[in-house]
Design a protein around this motif. Structure first.
Motif, PDB file in Angstrom:
ATOM      1  N   ALA A   6      53.793 -27.193 108.123  1.00  0.00           N
ATOM      2  CA  ALA A   6      53.385 -26.585 107.139  1.00  0.00           C
ATOM      3  C   ALA A   6      52.658 -25.243 107.488  1.00  0.00           C
ATOM      4  CB  ALA A   6      53.604 -27.201 105.829  1.00  0.00           C
ATOM      5  N   GLY A   7      51.526 -25.895 108.250  1.00  0.00           N
ATOM      6  CA  GLY A   7      50.522 -24.977 108.620  1.00  0.00           C
ATOM      7  C   GLY A   7      50.721 -23.714 110.025  1.00  0.00           C
ATOM      8  N   LYS A   8      51.103 -23.938 110.622  1.00  0.00           N
ATOM      9  CA  LYS A   8      51.916 -22.989 111.220  1.00  0.00           C
ATOM     10  C   LYS A   8      52.567 -21.808 110.319  1.00  0.00           C
ATOM     11  CE  LYS A   8      52.313 -25.571 115.255  1.00  0.00           C
ATOM     12  NZ  LYS A   8      53.210 -26.382 116.355  1.00  0.00           N
ATOM     13  N   ASN A   9      53.070 -22.127 109.203  1.00  0.00           N
ATOM     14  CA  ASN A   9      53.912 -21.155 108.961  1.00  0.00           C
ATOM     15  C   ASN A   9      52.623 -20.483 107.615  1.00  0.00           C
ATOM     16  OD1 ASN A   9      56.351 -21.286 109.736  1.00  0.00           O
ATOM     17  ND2 ASN A   9      56.686 -22.841 108.758  1.00  0.00           N
ATOM     18  N   ALA A  10      51.129 -21.595 107.517  1.00  0.00           N
ATOM     19  CA  ALA A  10      51.040 -20.620 106.841  1.00  0.00           C
ATOM     20  C   ALA A  10      50.621 -19.209 107.210  1.00  0.00           C
ATOM     21  CB  ALA A  10      49.742 -21.084 106.217  1.00  0.00           C
ATOM     22  N   THR A  11      49.689 -18.004 105.615  1.00  0.00           N
ATOM     23  CA  THR A  11      49.830 -16.734 106.664  1.00  0.00           C
ATOM     24  C   THR A  11      48.729 -16.528 107.470  1.00  0.00           C
ATOM     25  OG1 THR A  11      50.931 -15.790 105.122  1.00  0.00           O
ATOM     26  CG2 THR A  11      49.350 -14.724 106.097  1.00  0.00           C
ATOM     27  N   TYR A  12      48.081 -16.334 108.062  1.00  0.00           N
ATOM     28  CA  TYR A  12      46.607 -16.849 109.033  1.00  0.00           C
ATOM     29  C   TYR A  12      45.604 -15.552 108.451  1.00  0.00           C
ATOM     30  CZ  TYR A  12      42.530 -17.058 111.633  1.00  0.00           C
ATOM     31  OH  TYR A  12      41.319 -17.097 111.931  1.00  0.00           O
TER      32      TYR A  12
END
Lengths: 164, 125
Positions: B41-47
């Protein structure tokens, strides 16, 4: 079957398949992008039918401009990034109308032409079309400019809203 | 009169299209086969500068984009008619009348541009 038949069948399948995706996909932006494929396949059909200029006009106007306009229009109302299933309406009446009009047109063409053969015309280049337009179709051509003007003024008035 | 030689003139274009599609398919399939994937899920979050994003996206567009796109459609349609005109007007039996016809067409469309300019649609503020 000639090369033309095979190409038309293949391109027709691409056009029909992508048109089906336009109405079945839940991502509204993807529907617009599938429309590019459908209109592009139709342009290729025109090209096979020797309507050269019309095919490239289809690419320039419909694929290049009208789809951009449609995408902007969806961006204006909402800019959905995920699927938007709430946009689906009842499918039954739409399917009935689509099948009815599509089947009716297909039946009309089949009964109109039976199994007669039509020779492909000489390539419809810009020169051929120009001679036709500027000798026999000048009035529709000039009326078209009025139509485009009216549409532009309408678009400006609607987009400016009550501020004027 | 047409047939093989007409379609033959588009042979190279068709070949390029097929090659392009094949290249695209091979490249993406190879990537899919060779790469390792460990989604989270963390990789899909907007940075956003290392801060967790709050709320949804905001991607509403302004209506003036639409008017610009429409102006583009208008002048694309106009230019489409310029192609047949450009190869025709110098032929026998066309001449000045055809030039005037196109001038009227362009003038009517220029009225639209004038209207857009007077209504300050073209200024971006």
């Amino acid at each position: 079957m000639t090369v033309t038949d095979i190409l038309l069948l293949a391109l027709g399948a691409v056009a029909a398949g992508s048109a089906l995706r336009v109405v079945t996909t839940t991502h509204i932006v993807r529907a617009g992008l599938w429309l590019v494929v459908a209109l592009g396949a139709m342009a290729a059909c025109y090209l096979v039918l020797t309507a050269e200029l019309v095919a490239w006009v289809q690419v320039l106007i419909y694929v290049g401009a009208v789809v951009v306009l449609l995408l902007f229009a969806t961006m204006l109302t909402r800019a959905p990034i995920g699927p938007s299933p709430e946009l689906d309406r009842a499918r039954f009446p739409a399917a009935l109308i689509g099948l009815g009009s599509g089947g009716g047109l297909a039946a009309l063409f089949i009964f109109g032409y039976r199994w007669g053969k039509a020779e492909l015309a000489a390539p419809g280049t810009a020169g051929v079309l120009g001679k036709e337009i500027f000798s026999g179709w000048v009035l529709p051509f000039e009326v078209l400019s009025i139509l485009l003007l009216a549409a532009l003024v309408g678009a400006i008035v609607v987009s400016r809203g009550e501020r004027s | 009169m047409c047939g093989v030689d007409y379609l033959g003139s588009y042979r190279l274009l068709g070949l390029l299209l097929i090659l392009g599609a094949a290249f695209f398919t091979v490249a993406f399939t190879a990537n899919r086969l060779l790469s390792r994937r460990a989604p989270s899920a963390g990789k899909n979050a907007t940075y956003e500068c290392g801060i967790d994003p709050v709320g949804g996206d905001w991607a509403q567009a302004q209506v003036r984009y639409y008017v610009y796109a429409y102006l583009y459609v208008l002048f694309a349609v106009e230019s489409v008619f310029l192609f047949p005109w450009a190869v025709t007007y110098a032929l026998d039996g066309f001449g000045m009348v055809t030039v005037v016809e196109m001038a009227i067409f362009v003038a009517v469309l220029a009225l639209g541009l004038l209207y857009a300019w007077r209504k300050r649609v073209l200024s971006w503020t």
